[in-house]
Design a protein around this motif. Structure first.
Motif, PDB file in Angstrom:
ATOM      1  N   ALA A 338       0.824  -1.213   0.000  1.00 29.56           N
ATOM      2  CA  ALA A 338       0.000   0.000   0.000  1.00 29.56           C
ATOM      3  C   ALA A 338       0.857   1.262   0.000  1.00 29.56           C
ATOM      4  CB  ALA A 338      -0.928  -0.001   1.197  1.00 29.56           C
ATOM      5  N   GLY A 339       2.127   1.123  -0.405  1.00 31.52           N
ATOM      6  CA  GLY A 339       2.996   2.288  -0.527  1.00 31.52           C
ATOM      7  C   GLY A 339       3.466   2.849   0.797  1.00 31.52           C
ATOM      8  N   THR A 340       3.509   2.015   1.836  1.00 36.02           N
ATOM      9  CA  THR A 340       3.874   2.535   3.150  1.00 36.02           C
ATOM     10  C   THR A 340       5.326   3.018   3.191  1.00 36.02           C
ATOM     11  OG1 THR A 340       4.137   0.216   3.785  1.00 36.02           O
ATOM     12  CG2 THR A 340       2.176   1.336   4.560  1.00 36.02           C
ATOM     13  N   ILE A 341       6.266   2.191   2.728  1.00 34.82           N
ATOM     14  CA  ILE A 341       7.666   2.622   2.716  1.00 34.82           C
ATOM     15  C   ILE A 341       7.847   3.773   1.743  1.00 34.82           C
ATOM     16  CG2 ILE A 341      10.021   1.939   2.098  1.00 34.82           C
ATOM     17  CD1 ILE A 341       9.478  -0.809   3.195  1.00 34.82           C
ATOM     18  N   ALA A 342       7.243   3.676   0.566  1.00 33.38           N
ATOM     19  CA  ALA A 342       7.399   4.717  -0.455  1.00 33.38           C
ATOM     20  C   ALA A 342       6.967   6.085   0.071  1.00 33.38           C
ATOM     21  CB  ALA A 342       6.594   4.349  -1.700  1.00 33.38           C
ATOM     22  N   ASN A 343       5.802   6.127   0.712  1.00 28.54           N
ATOM     23  CA  ASN A 343       5.307   7.406   1.225  1.00 28.54           C
ATOM     24  C   ASN A 343       6.076   7.848   2.469  1.00 28.54           C
ATOM     25  OD1 ASN A 343       2.957   8.272  -0.489  1.00 28.54           O
ATOM     26  ND2 ASN A 343       2.298   6.191  -0.012  1.00 28.54           N
ATOM     27  N   PHE A 344       6.583   6.890   3.225  1.00 27.70           N
ATOM     28  CA  PHE A 344       7.359   7.198   4.424  1.00 27.70           C
ATOM     29  C   PHE A 344       8.668   7.921   4.080  1.00 27.70           C
ATOM     30  CE2 PHE A 344      10.484   5.950   7.712  1.00 27.70           C
ATOM     31  CZ  PHE A 344       9.820   6.370   8.854  1.00 27.70           C
ATOM     32  N   ILE A 345       9.292   7.540   2.956  1.00 28.83           N
ATOM     33  CA  ILE A 345      10.593   8.124   2.596  1.00 28.83           C
ATOM     34  C   ILE A 345      10.489   9.246   1.566  1.00 28.83           C
ATOM     35  CG2 ILE A 345      11.777   5.949   3.077  1.00 28.83           C
ATOM     36  CD1 ILE A 345      11.971   5.574  -0.014  1.00 28.83           C
ATOM     37  N   ALA A 346       9.288   9.483   1.036  1.00 33.62           N
ATOM     38  CA  ALA A 346       9.146  10.373  -0.126  1.00 33.62           C
ATOM     39  C   ALA A 346       9.703  11.773   0.114  1.00 33.62           C
ATOM     40  CB  ALA A 346       7.673  10.454  -0.542  1.00 33.62           C
ATOM     41  N   SER A 347       9.556  12.316   1.326  1.00 34.59           N
ATOM     42  CA  SER A 347       9.997  13.691   1.600  1.00 34.59           C
ATOM     43  C   SER A 347      11.515  13.808   1.662  1.00 34.59           C
ATOM     44  CB  SER A 347       9.395  14.185   2.922  1.00 34.59           C
ATOM     45  OG  SER A 347       9.877  13.415   4.014  1.00 34.59           O
ATOM     46  N   GLN A 348      12.215  12.676   1.640  1.00 31.33           N
ATOM     47  CA  GLN A 348      13.667  12.707   1.792  1.00 31.33           C
ATOM     48  C   GLN A 348      14.419  12.311   0.529  1.00 31.33           C
ATOM     49  OE1 GLN A 348      14.480  10.772   5.860  1.00 31.33           O
ATOM     50  NE2 GLN A 348      12.270  10.573   5.566  1.00 31.33           N
ATOM     51  N   VAL A 349      13.676  12.129  -0.581  1.00 35.44           N
ATOM     52  CA  VAL A 349      14.302  11.743  -1.842  1.00 35.44           C
ATOM     53  C   VAL A 349      13.673  12.552  -2.982  1.00 35.44           C
ATOM     54  CG1 VAL A 349      14.769   9.424  -0.989  1.00 35.44           C
ATOM     55  CG2 VAL A 349      12.669   9.849  -2.277  1.00 35.44           C
ATOM     56  N   ARG A 350      14.267  12.419  -4.168  1.00 31.77           N
ATOM     57  CA  ARG A 350      13.723  13.133  -5.327  1.00 31.77           C
ATOM     58  C   ARG A 350      12.444  12.501  -5.827  1.00 31.77           C
ATOM     59  NH1 ARG A 350      15.047  12.086 -10.675  1.00 31.77           N
ATOM     60  NH2 ARG A 350      16.954  10.998 -10.023  1.00 31.77           N
ATOM     61  N   GLU A 351      12.447  11.163  -5.969  1.00 33.97           N
ATOM     62  CA  GLU A 351      11.265  10.474  -6.487  1.00 33.97           C
ATOM     63  C   GLU A 351      11.302   9.015  -6.056  1.00 33.97           C
ATOM     64  OE1 GLU A 351       8.992  10.888 -10.578  1.00 33.97           O
ATOM     65  OE2 GLU A 351      10.716   9.531 -10.845  1.00 33.97           O
ATOM     66  N   VAL A 352      10.096   8.448  -5.831  1.00 37.56           N
ATOM     67  CA  VAL A 352       9.966   7.025  -5.516  1.00 37.56           C
ATOM     68  C   VAL A 352       9.056   6.381  -6.554  1.00 37.56           C
ATOM     69  CG1 VAL A 352       9.439   5.304  -3.758  1.00 37.56           C
ATOM     70  CG2 VAL A 352      10.067   7.615  -3.055  1.00 37.56           C
ATOM     71  N   VAL A 353       9.505   5.249  -7.103  1.00 31.27           N
ATOM     72  CA  VAL A 353       8.707   4.461  -8.036  1.00 31.27           C
ATOM     73  C   VAL A 353       8.389   3.130  -7.353  1.00 31.27           C
ATOM     74  CG1 VAL A 353       8.635   3.327 -10.284  1.00 31.27           C
ATOM     75  CG2 VAL A 353       9.788   5.549 -10.034  1.00 31.27           C
ATOM     76  N   GLY A 354       7.112   2.885  -7.098  1.00 32.27           N
ATOM     77  CA  GLY A 354       6.697   1.679  -6.401  1.00 32.27           C
ATOM     78  C   GLY A 354       6.048   0.682  -7.341  1.00 32.27           C
ATOM     79  N   VAL A 355       6.338  -0.599  -7.145  1.00 32.43           N
ATOM     80  CA  VAL A 355       5.761  -1.665  -7.961  1.00 32.43           C
ATOM     81  C   VAL A 355       5.186  -2.732  -7.034  1.00 32.43           C
ATOM     82  CG1 VAL A 355       6.162  -3.359  -9.792  1.00 32.43           C
ATOM     83  CG2 VAL A 355       7.512  -1.246  -9.734  1.00 32.43           C
ATOM     84  N   GLU A 356       3.998  -3.217  -7.369  1.00 32.65           N
ATOM     85  CA  GLU A 356       3.298  -4.196  -6.517  1.00 32.65           C
ATOM     86  C   GLU A 356       2.385  -5.050  -7.392  1.00 32.65           C
ATOM     87  OE1 GLU A 356       1.457  -6.538  -3.955  1.00 32.65           O
ATOM     88  OE2 GLU A 356       3.102  -5.259  -3.314  1.00 32.65           O
TER      89      GLU A 356
END
Length: 475
Positions: A338-356
């Motif tokens: 459900a994008g928990t890690i992706a959204n958790f780190i998003a403010s500290q990186v340029r971009e997150v690409v999640g696949v599920e």
């Protein structure tokens, strides 16, 4: 067909338990025979009653506890030994941590041939009971019978609302009090069971697939206090549904999301079933602090979320810290759920690409970005081995960091090979199965060095352990 040979009872005396197996059984040896002993823990000296024997190993129960281990303690739950949960509750918590760390060490050394210079001591759970945010109970008209009970007793109540007995799909253990989920979980389950009996609602028959009541799912949020209850009906009349739902609504006004499902399928999965909201929204929320702000996650009836909410925060903090973000990274978050890690780190990186793999989870991930005003995430649904290919990397860019958190089976060989081709500077591998993680590391270590290892106890009193590994590309 020949006659089946009767098994002759065999007792092996004075067995010293030297280790504990993944499924929670104690391990001992008698000459060249390896013994797996139920409810035995390292340090016990026992006589073992063998009930299954093969060429090189046997399984048994404790016939006599001669000398108890220094790690042994009293089980706190009355259902211990029959219920399949909390199999290690008769072992001191410090010893549980010791053997969980040992299981990770053994897997990485034996299967992956990894040097363990970067091993960090296991992170304990601050809560050892009432730590789960979700439990699923089953209604059954075939209750597990204790010693002394007889099916011939016409006064015996055979209905049960509880957990499956291990190895018996059609037998349900009636639960009085469960130490896994905080109240009002126990009160809700017990009152629902009482209502069903008092109003003669039929409990499900797991063999003939008949009956009104099928499952009860309770989700509690440790961070917001919100509460979801889902009743799964099978063949219930609408007045039966309305009566039970109204009872729950009146009895437990603190429920924030009261839902029900009608499932006529032969299996219990609800992912392809319609969810009907009786009262409140079809979701609750969990929260995690990240980079100075609180991230909210919307949890629906079908959503995946780490079962130990508070320990999940610490798990994700370790994942983030291992990655060592500087702020300009492109990150791939594989098996994003459900994008928990992706959204958790998003403010500290340029971009997150999640696949599920699960499309519904990807929709949850997108919603979780929206409700937190996160705009630098992208999510894609599909089988990982089919999505993560050269064309995908060419379209989205070569990642600086890859975070991967696969299911217990680990990563498909094609995915591992793709990671080898991508050559990201860092891979943070989160796993709930150190053996399959080790299998994947055996391949990855040709190009990567294992620089940090951090086991995390997400599930006290069980044999399960989470493990986070940082891999750095060899120069």
């Amino acid at each position: 067909m020949g006659k089946r040979t009767a098994f002759t009872k065999q007792v092996i005396e004075n067995v010293t338990i030297i280790d504990i197996a993944d499924e929670g059984k104690g391990i001992g040896k008698s000459e060249e025979l390896v013994l797996f002993v139920e409810k035995a823990i390292p340090g016990d000296i026992v006589d073992v009653n063998i009930y299954k024997k093969k060429k090189n190993f046997a399984e048994g129960r404790i016939e006599k506890l001669i000398t108890p281990s220094e790690y042994r303690t009293d089980a706190f739950c009355e259902h211990f030994g029959v219920c399949g949960g909390c199999k290690w509750q008769h072992m001191e918590y410090d010893a549980q941590l010791l053997y969980k760390q040992k299981s990770v060490t053994d897997a990485l050394q034996r299967l992956a041939k990894v040097e363990l210079h970067g091993m960090i001591p296991i992170l304990p759970s601050n809560q050892s009971v009432y730590y789960r945010n979700k439990l699923e109970y089953t209604f059954s008209n075939k209750r597990w019978l204790y010693d002394g009970e007889s099916r011939e007793d016409e006064q015996l109540d055979m209905n049960a609302l509880g957990f499956h007995v291990p190895g018996r799909f059609d037998k349900i253990l009636e639960i009085n009090h469960c130490y896994l989920q905080a109240d009002p979980s126990n009160q809700i389950r017990n009152r629902v069971g009482d209502y069903a009996r008092e109003n003669f609602l039929s409990f499900y028959d797991l063999r003939s697939h008949e009956g009104a009541l099928r499952n009860l799912i309770i989700r509690t949020s440790a961070t917001t206090g919100e509460l979801m209850v889902i009743v799964v009906f099978a063949y219930a009349a609408q007045e039966e549904i309305d009566g039970l739902m109204a009872f729950i609504d009146t009895e437990f006004p603190q429920i924030t999301s009261l839902l029900y499902i009608i499932n006529h399928k032969l299996n219990d999965t609800i992912f392809d079933q319609d969810v009907i909201a009786y009262r409140g929204p079809e979701y609750i929320h969990e929260e995690m602090p990240s980079n100075g702000k609180m991230i909210r996650f919307r949890i629906g009836a079908k959503s995946f979320y780490q079962t130990n909410s508070l320990q999940a925060i610490r798990l994700y903090e370790i994942t983030r810290d291992f990655a060592g973000f500087k702020g300009d990274e492109l990150v791939y978050d594989l098996y994003t759920g459900a994008g928990t890690i992706a959204n958790f780190i998003a403010s500290q990186v340029r971009e997150v690409v999640g696949v599920e793999y699960v499309p519904q989870a990807i929709e949850d991930a997108k919603i979780n970005s929206q409700i937190n005003n996160i705009t630098n995430t992208k999510f894609y649904a599909g089988d990982m081995k089919d999505v993560l290919v050269a064309g995908f990397v060419a379209e989205h860019g070569k990642p600086d960091v890859i975070i991967t958190d696969p299911p217990r089976a680990g990563m498909h060989a094609d995915v591992v090979n793709c990671l080898m081709d991508i050559e990201a500077e860092k891979i943070v591998y989160v796993s709930c199965n150190a053996a399959t993680q080790a299998r994947d590391l055996l391949v990855l270590k040709e190009k990567y060095e294992v620089t940090k290892i951090q086991p995390v106890d997400m599930f006290p009193h069980t044999q399960h352990v989470e493990n986070v590994v940082l891999l750095t590309l060899r120069k």
